[in-house]
Design an enzyme around this catalytic site. Structure first.
Site, PDB file in Angstrom:
ATOM      1  N   THR A   6      48.072  38.212  33.634  1.00  0.00           N
ATOM      2  CA  THR A   6      47.148  38.976  34.472  1.00  0.00           C
ATOM      3  C   THR A   6      45.732  38.452  34.282  1.00  0.00           C
ATOM      4  OG1 THR A   6      46.217  41.172  34.928  1.00  0.00           O
ATOM      5  CG2 THR A   6      46.867  40.747  32.655  1.00  0.00           C
ATOM      6  N   GLU A  32      51.794  36.098  44.827  1.00  0.00           N
ATOM      7  CA  GLU A  32      52.066  37.484  45.197  1.00  0.00           C
ATOM      8  C   GLU A  32      52.573  37.480  46.630  1.00  0.00           C
ATOM      9  OE1 GLU A  32      49.295  40.573  44.178  1.00  0.00           O
ATOM     10  OE2 GLU A  32      48.895  39.660  42.231  1.00  0.00           O
ATOM     11  N   ASP A  63      51.878  44.901  38.770  1.00  0.00           N
ATOM     12  CA  ASP A  63      51.266  45.055  40.081  1.00  0.00           C
ATOM     13  C   ASP A  63      51.048  46.539  40.315  1.00  0.00           C
ATOM     14  OD1 ASP A  63      50.049  43.835  42.223  1.00  0.00           O
ATOM     15  OD2 ASP A  63      51.817  43.959  43.502  1.00  0.00           O
ATOM     16  N   TYR A 139      39.669  51.258  40.764  1.00  0.00           N
ATOM     17  CA  TYR A 139      39.477  52.494  41.519  1.00  0.00           C
ATOM     18  C   TYR A 139      39.284  53.728  40.625  1.00  0.00           C
ATOM     19  CZ  TYR A 139      41.080  49.913  45.657  1.00  0.00           C
ATOM     20  OH  TYR A 139      41.196  49.013  46.695  1.00  0.00           O
ATOM     21  N   ASP A 140      39.267  53.547  39.311  1.00  0.00           N
ATOM     22  CA  ASP A 140      39.206  54.707  38.407  1.00  0.00           C
ATOM     23  C   ASP A 140      38.071  55.693  38.718  1.00  0.00           C
ATOM     24  OD1 ASP A 140      41.495  54.103  37.004  1.00  0.00           O
ATOM     25  OD2 ASP A 140      40.457  53.120  35.333  1.00  0.00           O
ATOM     26  N   LYS A 158      43.323  57.968  29.059  1.00  0.00           N
ATOM     27  CA  LYS A 158      43.967  57.440  30.273  1.00  0.00           C
ATOM     28  C   LYS A 158      45.415  57.069  29.961  1.00  0.00           C
ATOM     29  CE  LYS A 158      43.722  53.843  33.825  1.00  0.00           C
ATOM     30  NZ  LYS A 158      43.060  52.619  34.327  1.00  0.00           N
ATOM     31  N   HIS A 163      49.682  56.141  35.359  1.00  0.00           N
ATOM     32  CA  HIS A 163      50.721  55.335  36.000  1.00  0.00           C
ATOM     33  C   HIS A 163      51.146  54.161  35.113  1.00  0.00           C
ATOM     34  CE1 HIS A 163      46.581  54.548  36.956  1.00  0.00           C
ATOM     35  NE2 HIS A 163      46.845  53.275  37.143  1.00  0.00           N
TER      36      HIS A 163
HETATM   37  P1  ITT Z   1      46.325  40.777  38.324  1.00  0.00           P
HETATM   38  O1  ITT Z   1      47.039  40.708  39.640  1.00  0.00           O
HETATM   39  O2  ITT Z   1      45.778  39.483  37.849  1.00  0.00           O
HETATM   40  O3  ITT Z   1      47.156  41.479  37.273  1.00  0.00           O
HETATM   41  P2  ITT Z   1      44.541  42.584  39.750  1.00  0.00           P
HETATM   42  O4  ITT Z   1      43.325  43.325  39.299  1.00  0.00           O
HETATM   43  O5  ITT Z   1      44.474  41.754  40.977  1.00  0.00           O
HETATM   44  O6  ITT Z   1      45.030  41.724  38.484  1.00  0.00           O
HETATM   45  P3  ITT Z   1      46.462  44.428  40.997  1.00  0.00           P
HETATM   46  O7  ITT Z   1      46.706  43.614  42.203  1.00  0.00           O
HETATM   47  O8  ITT Z   1      47.639  45.046  40.338  1.00  0.00           O
HETATM   48  O9  ITT Z   1      45.730  43.600  39.843  1.00  0.00           O
HETATM   49  O10 ITT Z   1      45.428  45.574  41.266  1.00  0.00           O
HETATM   50  C1  ITT Z   1      45.146  46.058  42.539  1.00  0.00           C
HETATM   51  C2  ITT Z   1      43.803  46.737  42.536  1.00  0.00           C
HETATM   52  O11 ITT Z   1      43.930  47.991  41.879  1.00  0.00           O
HETATM   53  C3  ITT Z   1      42.689  45.973  41.828  1.00  0.00           C
HETATM   54  O12 ITT Z   1      41.493  46.212  42.546  1.00  0.00           O
HETATM   55  C4  ITT Z   1      42.630  46.629  40.468  1.00  0.00           C
HETATM   56  O13 ITT Z   1      41.341  46.594  39.910  1.00  0.00           O
HETATM   57  C5  ITT Z   1      43.035  48.060  40.804  1.00  0.00           C
HETATM   58  N1  ITT Z   1      43.733  48.707  39.703  1.00  0.00           N
HETATM   59  C6  ITT Z   1      44.844  48.276  39.053  1.00  0.00           C
HETATM   60  N2  ITT Z   1      45.177  49.130  38.072  1.00  0.00           N
HETATM   61  C7  ITT Z   1      44.269  50.135  38.117  1.00  0.00           C
HETATM   62  C8  ITT Z   1      44.046  51.295  37.349  1.00  0.00           C
HETATM   63  O14 ITT Z   1      44.820  51.607  36.323  1.00  0.00           O
HETATM   64  N3  ITT Z   1      43.016  52.090  37.682  1.00  0.00           N
HETATM   65  C9  ITT Z   1      42.195  51.775  38.714  1.00  0.00           C
HETATM   66  N4  ITT Z   1      42.317  50.693  39.462  1.00  0.00           N
HETATM   67  C10 ITT Z   1      43.349  49.872  39.172  1.00  0.00           C
HETATM   68 NA    NA Z   2      46.948  41.065  41.816  1.00  0.00          NA
END
Ligand code: ITT
Ligand code: NA
Length: 179
Positions: A6, A32, A63, A139-140, A158, A163
């Protein structure tokens, strides 16, 4: 040792607090696939990462998506793109115009050790609110659960509800019975 594939350090911090194993962050940009199915995305991603990364240590991918009820689950699998383009404040403003502010986070973890590919899922319901708090990531600040946004929680708090923590718990349980 587990290689967490990641680019997101927030994910790694949460996984390190949760898993008994040593977690190493690996930056490998797995494909992806364009899909509305997080399971399909991580299953393919975990296989590809295991194949392409040197050595034979197991790999984990994560993801996560934010699924907004009023928008039929959008942005869901497109959450990273929407965060990067619109940004979370504008997402919140769009939701504010709707009657229903409810949403859910969903995380799917994909694990591959060369023999098997497994997925683990966790979700959390809440509602979209104007940004509060400076913890967490993504989005936290606009996601409220039980009166507080996830950005108002410590990593430990958290991890008690999130999730990702639920998915990590399922993963840890599965790992424990493999030994
Ligand atoms: P990787 O794919 O490299 O793991 P990413 O940040 O692109 O990193 P995701 O596609 O899974 O990961 O994340 C989708 C979006 O949701 C991205 O903007 C993240 O910052 C956000 N996100 C993921 N997990 C979150 C969480 O626990 N709380 C808030 N936002 C989250
Ligand atoms: Na991603």
């Amino acid at each position: 040792m587990i290689q967490f594939v990641t680019s997101n350090e927030g994910k790694v911090r949460e996984a390190r607090e949760y898993l008994p194993e040593t977690v190493r962050q690996v930056n490998y940009d797995y494909t992806e696939i364009q899909s509305d199915d997080l399971e399909a995305i991580v299953t393919r991603g975990a296989r590809e990462a295991y194949r392409e990364i040197e050595g034979d240590e197991p790999v984990l991918v994560d993801d996560t998506g934010l699924f907004i009820d009023a928008f039929e689950g959008f942005p869901g699998p497109y959450s990273a793109y929407v965060d990067d383009t619109l940004g979370i404040e504008r997402v919140q403003k769009l939701v504010e115009r709707e009657e229903n502010h409810r949403a859910a986070f969903r995380t799917v973890l994909g694990y591959c050790d060369g023999k098997t590919v497994e997925t683990f899922e966790g979700s959390l319901r809440g509602r979209i609110v104007p940004p509060r708090g400076d913890g967490g990531f993504g989005y936290d600040p606009i996601f409220e659960h039980d009166g507080r946004t996830l950005a108002e929680l410590s990593t430990e708090e958290k991890n008690a509800i999130s999730h990702r923590a639920r998915a990590l718990a399922a993963f840890a349980d599965w790992l424990a019975v493999q030994k």
